[in-house]
Design an enzyme around this catalytic site. Structure first.
Site, PDB file in Angstrom:
ATOM      1  N   ASP A  49       0.933  -1.295  -0.052  1.00 26.36           N
ATOM      2  CA  ASP A  49       0.008  -0.028  -0.047  1.00 26.36           C
ATOM      3  C   ASP A  49       0.858   1.294   0.056  1.00 26.36           C
ATOM      4  OD1 ASP A  49      -2.434   1.529   0.018  1.00 26.36           O
ATOM      5  OD2 ASP A  49      -2.868   1.192   2.123  1.00 26.36           O
TER       6      ASP A  49
ATOM      7  N   ASN B 172     -11.163  -2.501  -5.199  1.00 30.75           N
ATOM      8  CA  ASN B 172     -10.400  -1.366  -5.801  1.00 30.75           C
ATOM      9  C   ASN B 172     -11.026  -0.945  -7.232  1.00 30.75           C
ATOM     10  OD1 ASN B 172      -7.133  -2.819  -4.701  1.00 30.75           O
ATOM     11  ND2 ASN B 172      -8.139  -0.867  -3.905  1.00 30.75           N
TER      12      ASN B 172
HETATM   13  C1  IPE Z   1      -5.576  -2.555  -0.288  1.00 32.03           C
HETATM   14  O1  IPE Z   1      -5.130  -1.127  -0.227  1.00 32.03           O
HETATM   15  C2  IPE Z   1      -5.413  -3.507  -1.542  1.00 32.03           C
HETATM   16  C3  IPE Z   1      -4.045  -3.680  -2.088  1.00 32.03           C
HETATM   17  C4  IPE Z   1      -3.024  -3.050  -1.464  1.00 32.03           C
HETATM   18  C5  IPE Z   1      -4.170  -4.254  -3.176  1.00 32.03           C
HETATM   19  P1  IPE Z   1      -6.086  -0.115  -0.374  1.00 32.03           P
HETATM   20  O2  IPE Z   1      -5.411   1.173  -0.464  1.00 32.03           O
HETATM   21  O3  IPE Z   1      -7.253  -0.560  -1.454  1.00 32.03           O
HETATM   22  O4  IPE Z   1      -6.967  -0.300   1.142  1.00 32.03           O
HETATM   23  P2  IPE Z   1      -8.046   1.036   1.847  1.00 32.03           P
HETATM   24  O5  IPE Z   1      -8.887   1.296   0.823  1.00 32.03           O
HETATM   25  O6  IPE Z   1      -6.794   2.071   2.075  1.00 32.03           O
HETATM   26  O7  IPE Z   1      -8.439  -0.009   3.099  1.00 32.03           O
HETATM   27  C1  IPE Z   2      -1.829   0.146  -3.427  1.00 32.98           C
HETATM   28  O1  IPE Z   2      -1.442   1.586  -3.269  1.00 32.98           O
HETATM   29  C2  IPE Z   2      -1.875  -0.236  -4.758  1.00 32.98           C
HETATM   30  C3  IPE Z   2      -3.353  -0.807  -4.753  1.00 32.98           C
HETATM   31  C4  IPE Z   2      -4.271  -0.611  -3.889  1.00 32.98           C
HETATM   32  C5  IPE Z   2      -3.589  -1.070  -6.278  1.00 32.98           C
HETATM   33  P1  IPE Z   2      -2.691   2.781  -3.206  1.00 32.98           P
HETATM   34  O2  IPE Z   2      -2.953   2.883  -4.821  1.00 32.98           O
HETATM   35  O3  IPE Z   2      -3.648   2.200  -2.428  1.00 32.98           O
HETATM   36  O4  IPE Z   2      -1.755   3.912  -2.635  1.00 32.98           O
HETATM   37  P2  IPE Z   2      -2.440   5.114  -1.672  1.00 32.98           P
HETATM   38  O5  IPE Z   2      -2.938   4.177  -0.527  1.00 32.98           O
HETATM   39  O6  IPE Z   2      -3.550   5.539  -2.493  1.00 32.98           O
HETATM   40  O7  IPE Z   2      -1.194   5.871  -1.287  1.00 32.98           O
HETATM   41 MG    MG Z   3      -4.011   2.612  -0.409  1.00 31.41          MG
END
Ligand code: IPE
Ligand code: IPE
Ligand code: MG
Length: 255
Positions: A34, A82
């Site tokens: 993340d 997502n």
């Molecule tokens: C969790 O991260 C999913 C992945 C890393 C693929 P998110 O960024 O989607 O999670 P939330 O929305 O902050 O809980």
């Molecule tokens: C994790 O990074 C990747 C996926 C969830 C696909 P994020 O895209 O959630 O990054 P932040 O949380 O917005 O920084």
């Molecule tokens: Mg995230």
């Protein structure tokens, strides 16, 4: 259940760097990758650039895990939630596996990495499904570390799917409700061939599971860091593994 696939590893612990104890590594490490978006924002870059940097980091993390002796690695790459993101970001994320495996597949095969996927891959765009199928095929005979990508994965969706498949067995007269146990239920999950994760790492400072392996991680050790995924280094990984090795896992018992 000790999966047959992993059993042979137990006899040959590898030599380890950095003071880690070979016998006390997680048999299964799971990572919630993340913070890609925030990494990009902080640099004034579009979110895509963060995902690209995260993908590059992943290459190194797989190498590091292999070299440190991790036998099974699950990576949360795209959740069932997502899809709520803007269409152009989803579209970009769905193209990343092709880019990743185009450059990585030869090295993964050389390393003996067996790539697997969990999640509802049938709902991915056809071009992403194609790369999933190709990658499975290329690494199907590999005998080394398992690298398991969670792609369109959600723990609740997985549990519902398992419950439905058991209900169908009951309806068909092949099982009765009394047959359902934790072991039997685990066998209906997409991770049936893997041990439960011993350690779940989440980067970026968020302190939640976000629907990741919610059944399997019931007794996993959790490790959180503020480091954003594209900045995750071997040193941070080793720090997580050291902390893990210092944990007292009681599983409800007394030692
Ligand atoms: C969790 O991260 C999913 C992945 C890393 C693929 P998110 O960024 O989607 O999670 P939330 O929305 O902050 O809980
Ligand atoms: C994790 O990074 C990747 C996926 C969830 C696909 P994020 O895209 O959630 O990054 P932040 O949380 O917005 O920084
Ligand atoms: Mg995230």
């Amino acid at each position: 259940m000790v999966p047959k696939l992993l059993a042979r590893f137990r006899k040959k612990p590898r030599e380890l760097a950095s003071g880690l104890l070979a016998e006390n590594l997680p048999a299964h490490l799971a990572i919630i990758m993340d913070g890609n978006g925030r990494w990009a924002n902080r640099r004034g870059l579009p979110r895509f650039a963060g995902h690209h940097a995260g993908m590059k980091r992943l290459r190194q993390v797989i190498r590091d895990c292999d070299e440190l002796g991790i036998r099974c690695l699950t990576l949360y790459a795209f959740s069932t939630e997502n899809w709520k993101r803007p269409a152009d970001e989803v579209e970009y994320l769905m193209r990343l596996p092709a880019e990743f495996f185009a450059t990585e597949i030869d090295e993964l095969v050389d390393r003996g990495v067996r790539v697997r996927f969990i999640g509802d891959t049938a709902k991915l765009p056809p071009h992403t499904q194609e790369i999933v199928a190709k990658t499975l095929e290329r690494t199907r005979n590999s005998q080394g570390m398992i690298v398991n990508f969670a792609l369109n994965y959600g723990g609740r969706a997985e549990i519902i799917a398992a419950a439905k498949s058991f209900a169908l067995e009951v309806a068909a007269g092949r099982a009765s409700a009394e047959d359902l146990s934790e072991e039997r239920f685990s066998e209906l999950l997409s991770t049936c061939h893997l041990p439960d994760p011993d350690l779940v790492i989440r980067t970026s400072g968020e302190l939640r599971m976000s629907n990741f392996l919610i059944w399997q991680a019931a007794y996993a050790e959790l490790w959180f860091t503020d480091v954003l995924w594209p900045d995750f280094t071997r040193d941070v990984l080793i720090q997580a593994l050291r902390d893990f090795q210092g944990r007292k896992r009681r599983f409800g018992g007394l030692k």
